[in-house]
Enzyme design. Structure first.
Site, PDB file in Angstrom:
ATOM      1  N   SER A  57       0.829  -1.202   0.000  1.00 57.45           N
ATOM      2  CA  SER A  57       0.000   0.000   0.000  1.00 57.45           C
ATOM      3  C   SER A  57       0.866   1.256   0.000  1.00 57.45           C
ATOM      4  O   SER A  57       1.596   1.498  -0.943  1.00 57.45           O
ATOM      5  CB  SER A  57      -0.969  -0.032   1.182  1.00 57.45           C
ATOM      6  OG  SER A  57      -1.954  -1.021   0.987  1.00 57.45           O
TER       7      SER A  57
ATOM      8  N   LYS B 207     -22.602  16.664   7.741  1.00 63.19           N
ATOM      9  CA  LYS B 207     -21.608  17.226   8.640  1.00 63.19           C
ATOM     10  C   LYS B 207     -21.233  16.182   9.697  1.00 63.19           C
ATOM     11  O   LYS B 207     -22.101  15.584  10.332  1.00 63.19           O
ATOM     12  CB  LYS B 207     -22.150  18.495   9.308  1.00 63.19           C
ATOM     13  CG  LYS B 207     -21.195  19.141  10.299  1.00 63.19           C
ATOM     14  CD  LYS B 207     -19.944  19.637   9.601  1.00 63.19           C
ATOM     15  CE  LYS B 207     -19.008  20.333  10.591  1.00 63.19           C
ATOM     16  NZ  LYS B 207     -17.741  20.737   9.937  1.00 63.19           N
TER      17      LYS B 207
END
Length: 324
Positions: free
Chosen positions: A125, A177
């Site tokens: 990765s 949010k």
């Protein structure tokens, strides 16, 4: 007779003055050298490392976060007398942004001097992103490389809170949010927004692999499903350039990049001042100084464990999934 004694006395005094002058000058030069050495060491640099030709070795170990110290080390190597950089990688990955920063600094350095990566146990990765910053990648036959993908993980304790009778209330300016919050089930809208983030970073990762490893679409598809590969598999899949370690990497630098033979290999390391290590890290260093290696090892592991929760945002990291 007295004239002879006076003459001898004057000669002795002149010799004594010359000796005193010599030792004063020597002491002054030693003091100056000590100040220079102290200054360079305070800056995290060894005198021989910064001022004489050598092959620099930079170790990327553990989680890659693109911290300022690592980035500064790469820049300092670029300005030093190092003839080349060997990046030794032992990493399962890290944050996507941190790995991107390391990759970009390595590419800037590669414009000045050759860079070669050597994979130890793993460059997965984000570790593989860093490896692609080199001009050539070496790996052992049983090294693990790849894990090309992006991960966003978060804990959700909503069911646990329901069980114990706790409910988190919030007032938000808009539905997305602070989503996901972990205190309530993730809405389809929030999941779609997170998926868009992951897909965007994944596309960036794949485009980098395609360009840096010169892969066609079929070759790219074969290596970008998130799996890790051994070094031998990675060689056939074009994820690595050769099987080998530091010896083979240096031989390649000498043969292909015109590196002078027999240059010393010198480590460039992060400053390990007690202020930077934190309480547990500093205690480990002090225990090590007194020969208490068992205690030092325990404290270092505790310090390392304490750093892990600091990772945030999108991750490019390999991890074993026992469910698979």
């Amino acid at each position: 007779m007295s004239d002879m004694l006076s003459s001898d006395y004057q000669v002795d005094r002149r010799q004594m003055r010359r000796k005193i002058t010599f030792w004063r000058a020597a002491a002054f030069l030693v003091a100056v050298a000590a100040i220079v050495v102290f200054g360079l060491r305070s800056a995290g640099t060894d005198v021989a490392t910064s001022l004489t030709p050598h092959v620099a070795r930079l170790s990327l170990e553990g989680l890659i976060t693109g911290d300022k110290t690592t980035l500064k080390l790469i820049r300092d190597i670029g300005e030093s007398k190092a003839a080349a950089l060997l990046v030794s990688i032992e990493s399962p990955g890290g944050t996507t942004t941190g790995s991107e920063r390391v990759y970009e600094e390595l590419r800037r350095l590669a414009e000045k001097k050759p860079v070669v990566a050597v994979v130890g146990t793993m460059a997965a990765s984000g570790g593989y992103i860093a490896a692609m910053g080199a001009d050539r990648i070496f790996a052992r036959g049983n090294s693990l490389v790849g894990s090309i993908g992006v991960l966003f993980q978060y804990p959700n304790v909503a069911k646990l809170l329901d069980t114990v009778g706790v409910k988190m209330e919030s007032v938000k300016s808009s539905p997305l949010k602070a989503a996901p919050s972990g205190y309530e089930p993730t809405s389809p809208e929030a999941r779609a927004a997170l998926n868009a983030l992951v897909v965007d970073s994944y596309d960036w990762f794949k485009a980098m692999v395609k360009e840096r490893r010169a892969l066609n679409e079929a070759e790219l598809t074969a290596v970008t499903d998130g799996r890790v590969f051994t070094g031998r598999q990675g060689l056939g899949l074009k994820l690595v350039d050769a099987i080998g370690g530091e010896r083979e990497a240096i031989e390649w630098l000498e043969r292909e990049k015109g590196l002078a033979k027999k240059l010393p290999l010198r480590d460039w390391k992060k400053d390990r001042s007690l202020e930077r290590l934190g309480l547990l890290g500093a205690s480990a260093e002090i225990a090590g100084l007194f020969g208490l290696e068992a205690l030092a090892g325990t404290l270092r592991r505790a310090a390392a464990a304490g750093e892990a929760p600091l990772l945030d945002g999108l991750l490019a990291i390999w991890q074993f999934d026992p469910a698979q």
